[in-house]
Design an enzyme around this catalytic site. Structure first.
Site, PDB file in Angstrom:
ATOM      1  N   LYS A 259      40.639  46.298  23.888  1.00 34.57           N
ATOM      2  CA  LYS A 259      41.065  44.891  23.972  1.00 34.57           C
ATOM      3  C   LYS A 259      39.895  43.962  24.285  1.00 34.57           C
ATOM      4  O   LYS A 259      39.702  42.952  23.617  1.00 34.57           O
ATOM      5  CB  LYS A 259      42.125  44.767  25.082  1.00 34.57           C
ATOM      6  CG  LYS A 259      42.383  43.347  25.541  1.00 34.57           C
ATOM      7  CD  LYS A 259      43.406  43.284  26.663  1.00 34.57           C
ATOM      8  CE  LYS A 259      42.877  43.470  28.060  1.00 34.57           C
ATOM      9  NZ  LYS A 259      42.345  42.271  28.714  1.00 34.57           N
ATOM     10  N   ASN A 260      39.115  44.318  25.322  1.00 37.62           N
ATOM     11  CA  ASN A 260      38.085  43.385  25.770  1.00 37.62           C
ATOM     12  C   ASN A 260      36.866  43.333  24.842  1.00 37.62           C
ATOM     13  O   ASN A 260      35.993  42.485  25.013  1.00 37.62           O
ATOM     14  CB  ASN A 260      37.661  43.700  27.210  1.00 37.62           C
ATOM     15  CG  ASN A 260      38.761  43.333  28.196  1.00 37.62           C
ATOM     16  OD1 ASN A 260      39.721  42.636  27.832  1.00 37.62           O
ATOM     17  ND2 ASN A 260      38.636  43.795  29.432  1.00 37.62           N
TER      18      ASN A 260
ATOM     19  N   CYS B 198      43.823  32.777  38.616  1.00 33.40           N
ATOM     20  CA  CYS B 198      44.853  33.707  38.156  1.00 33.40           C
ATOM     21  C   CYS B 198      45.156  34.658  39.300  1.00 33.40           C
ATOM     22  O   CYS B 198      44.583  34.553  40.382  1.00 33.40           O
ATOM     23  CB  CYS B 198      44.422  34.435  36.902  1.00 33.40           C
ATOM     24  SG  CYS B 198      43.331  35.788  37.181  1.00 33.40           S
TER      25      CYS B 198
ATOM     26  N   ARG C  19      38.290  32.770  39.616  1.00 28.95           N
ATOM     27  CA  ARG C  19      37.702  32.959  38.292  1.00 28.95           C
ATOM     28  C   ARG C  19      37.200  31.666  37.623  1.00 28.95           C
ATOM     29  O   ARG C  19      37.682  31.259  36.569  1.00 28.95           O
ATOM     30  CB  ARG C  19      38.684  33.698  37.375  1.00 28.95           C
ATOM     31  CG  ARG C  19      39.088  35.029  37.955  1.00 28.95           C
ATOM     32  CD  ARG C  19      39.987  35.803  37.058  1.00 28.95           C
ATOM     33  NE  ARG C  19      39.295  36.438  35.941  1.00 28.95           N
ATOM     34  CZ  ARG C  19      39.903  37.187  35.034  1.00 28.95           C
ATOM     35  NH1 ARG C  19      41.203  37.385  35.107  1.00 28.95           N
ATOM     36  NH2 ARG C  19      39.236  37.733  34.057  1.00 28.95           N
TER      37      ARG C  19
ATOM     38  N   ASP D 192      31.960  28.203  35.652  1.00 28.58           N
ATOM     39  CA  ASP D 192      30.768  27.368  35.827  1.00 28.58           C
ATOM     40  C   ASP D 192      29.544  27.937  35.104  1.00 28.58           C
ATOM     41  O   ASP D 192      28.712  27.188  34.588  1.00 28.58           O
ATOM     42  CB  ASP D 192      30.463  27.193  37.329  1.00 28.58           C
ATOM     43  CG  ASP D 192      30.291  28.527  38.030  1.00 28.58           C
ATOM     44  OD1 ASP D 192      31.252  29.335  38.017  1.00 28.58           O
ATOM     45  OD2 ASP D 192      29.203  28.796  38.564  1.00 28.58           O
ATOM     46  N   GLN D 193      29.428  29.272  35.051  1.00 32.35           N
ATOM     47  CA  GLN D 193      28.242  29.872  34.407  1.00 32.35           C
ATOM     48  C   GLN D 193      28.241  29.630  32.901  1.00 32.35           C
ATOM     49  O   GLN D 193      27.194  29.416  32.296  1.00 32.35           O
ATOM     50  CB  GLN D 193      28.181  31.377  34.677  1.00 32.35           C
ATOM     51  CG  GLN D 193      28.017  31.726  36.138  1.00 32.35           C
ATOM     52  CD  GLN D 193      26.753  31.130  36.709  1.00 32.35           C
ATOM     53  OE1 GLN D 193      25.664  31.329  36.174  1.00 32.35           O
ATOM     54  NE2 GLN D 193      26.897  30.383  37.780  1.00 32.35           N
TER      55      GLN D 193
ATOM     56  N   ASP E 257      38.190  47.233  36.751  1.00 34.28           N
ATOM     57  CA  ASP E 257      39.416  47.469  35.961  1.00 34.28           C
ATOM     58  C   ASP E 257      39.982  48.877  36.161  1.00 34.28           C
ATOM     59  O   ASP E 257      41.045  49.196  35.613  1.00 34.28           O
ATOM     60  CB  ASP E 257      39.149  47.226  34.467  1.00 34.28           C
ATOM     61  CG  ASP E 257      38.975  45.753  34.147  1.00 34.28           C
ATOM     62  OD1 ASP E 257      39.326  44.915  34.989  1.00 34.28           O
ATOM     63  OD2 ASP E 257      38.473  45.436  33.050  1.00 34.28           O
TER      64      ASP E 257
ATOM     65  N   ARG F  55      50.077  43.412  27.839  1.00 35.42           N
ATOM     66  CA  ARG F  55      48.852  42.656  27.528  1.00 35.42           C
ATOM     67  C   ARG F  55      47.706  43.595  27.192  1.00 35.42           C
ATOM     68  O   ARG F  55      46.783  43.211  26.471  1.00 35.42           O
ATOM     69  CB  ARG F  55      48.428  41.819  28.740  1.00 35.42           C
ATOM     70  CG  ARG F  55      49.343  40.681  29.035  1.00 35.42           C
ATOM     71  CD  ARG F  55      48.736  39.803  30.074  1.00 35.42           C
ATOM     72  NE  ARG F  55      47.426  39.338  29.624  1.00 35.42           N
ATOM     73  CZ  ARG F  55      46.628  38.579  30.333  1.00 35.42           C
ATOM     74  NH1 ARG F  55      46.981  38.178  31.529  1.00 35.42           N
ATOM     75  NH2 ARG F  55      45.469  38.196  29.863  1.00 35.42           N
TER      76      ARG F  55
END
Ligand code: EPU
Length: 427
Positions: free
Chosen positions: A22-23, A117, A122, A125-126, A310, A403
């Site tokens: 997924k990622n 979340c 989270r 800004d970066q 994760d 998800r």
């Protein structure tokens, strides 16, 4: 509402195949925006997050079809609306990954701020600081990021040197996708080294980009004028593989996890072995077996290649069953222990002190109705349900699992688990 019902206590046996990552799929699908041609991504898992991103690409103006493991992002036709609305971004934070490509290609983008979340604040800004270094003008207006490329360059970004203050996966990906079409050379330092970043670089290079160093902390990118569309098959999901490895270990089973990218799981596998599990490469997969007792092992989450955040919730279930006390420290997200109170309802003995969970192993877990507010926490509750031999477990709010895990109940049933999806359960 759907729930997963499990009658636990059966060791898992057999073989299971890991789906596409997924990622890795999410940023790569966003790179389709960098080219006007039709792109195709294969081995894509059937997940809610993939459908959310497809809906976003359609909203932007790219005809996108998801069918049987293939996502086709149609060629550009007519005008593109470079905007990611709150309705879609709030469903999935990774929607922010369209910011870099939109800005790079169209010189402007309006993207909703994702907000906090369940697992933490989270911020992004970066992402924004890096884009500013490339000449973007960024304003925040009523919850939206309004980004424009430099006027003097007709909206085209320029290369820059940027050092991330924080190691960020999607931040690194967003800046890479912005830099590939920028004018000149970009050097990014303190980059995330996750395999998904490498996979993105690989795809970008297939499209004609010039990206070097992905997988190390410094990525160097020479901007090009235009990119081709891609046709690419996504790598296997290391976190799904790791989740099945824990499920096999927790139930004292013997499972071959096919297509498990073992080389991408080293930090995690060494802890699994320390806990008393056998982990062996077999063909293109990994066999996990456990016969003896589980030993307590301390774990601290950290950026790749160390122990992944994760996998923290799933590993905690193993430690709940270990003979002794272990400490699990979460350093990536400030609020990623939501599974603790649910595991406690199943008989676990865990005390949270700041960013550490002190786990005292117990002889057994017992089934209960539980729910979690994020994806990996939900996976940990499914594993706990597989282990719990007294009473059945209902894992509620299955949409979190959907998800990120393709047909998890079918895959686990194939390994001998007594597990089913039921509907009409009140959460
Ligand atoms: N951070 C900042 N500023 C930024 C960006 C990040 O302070 O601009 C902080 C975050 O608040 C966090 C830390 O840096 O404390 C790391 O966050 P990162 O940006 O790396 O996370 P992400 O890119 O939003 C990805 C995965 C997550 C995974 C993390 C960490 C995707 C789509 N998501 O998120 O996956 O947990 O990296 O490895 O790639 C999941 O799949 O369940 C999941 C949450």
């Amino acid at each position: 509402m759907d729930a997963i019902r499990i009658r636990g206590g059966r060791p898992l046996h057999g073989r299971v195949r890991v789906s596409g990552a997924k990622n890795a799929a999410l940023p790569i699908l966003c790179t389709a925006l960098l080219s006007s041609g039709e792109s195709r991504l294969r081995n894509v898992p059937n997940l809610r997050d993939i459908n959310t991103l497809a809906a976003l690409l359609r909203f932007l103006g790219r005809d996108t079809e998801v069918s049987e493991g293939v996502v086709r992002v149609g060629a550009e036709q007519g005008t593109i609306r470079p905007e990611a609305p709150y309705e879609l971004v709030k469903q999935m934070r990774a929607s922010v990954l369209v910011l870099g490509p939109l800005l790079a290609r169209y010189g402007k983008a309006k993207v909703s701020l994702p907000g906090g979340c369940a697992i933490g604040a989270r911020p992004i800004d970066q992402h924004l600081k890096g884009l500013e270094a490339m000449g973007a003008n960024i304003e925040l207006d009523r919850g939206y990021v309004i980004a424009k490329g430099p006027k003097a360059m007709g909206g085209r970004l320029h290369g820059a040197e940027y050092r991330f203050d924080v190691n960020t996966v999607t931040g690194t990906e967003n800046l890479m996708m912005a830099a590939v079409l920028a004018k000149g050379r970009t050097v990014l330092d303190n980059c995330a080294r996750e395999p998904e970043v490498e996979e993105l670089a690989h795809t970008l290079n297939k499209m004609g980009a010039k990206v070097q160093g992905a997988g190390t902390s410094q990525i160097r990118i020479e901007g090009v004028e235009a990119l081709e569309a891609f046709d690419h098959a996504i790598v296997a999901d290391r976190i799904e593989a790791g989740t099945f490895m824990v499920a096999a270990a927790a139930t004292a089973g013997n499972v071959l996890i096919e297509q498990a990218p073992m080389e991408h799981l080293e930090g995690f596998i060494s802890k699994l072995r320390d806990a008393g599990c056998r982990v062996e490469r077999e063909g293109d997969g990994v066999r996990v077996t456990r016969q003896g007792p589980l030993h307590p092992v301390d774990v601290t989450t950290a950026p790749y290649p160390d122990f992944p955040t994760d996998m923290q919730a799933q590993f905690m279930v193993l430690m709940c069953l270990a003979q002794g006390r272990s400490v699990i420290t979460e350093t990536i997200f400030e609020n990623r222990f939501m599974h603790v109170s649910e595991l406690a309802r199943m008989g676990a003995n865990i005390e949270v002190r700041g960013n550490a969970a002190i786990v005292q192993g117990v002889a057994a877990l017992s089934g209960a109705s539980v729910m979690a507010t994020d994806l990996r926490a939900s996976a940990s509750l499914v594993i706990a349900g597989l282990v719990a031999s007294s009473h059945e477990t209902d894992v509620l709010r299955v949409y979190h699992l959907d998800r990120g895990y393709e047909h998890i109940e079918k895959k686990l049933a194939g390994l001998g688990a007594d597990i089913e999806r039921i509907s009409g359960v009140r959460a």
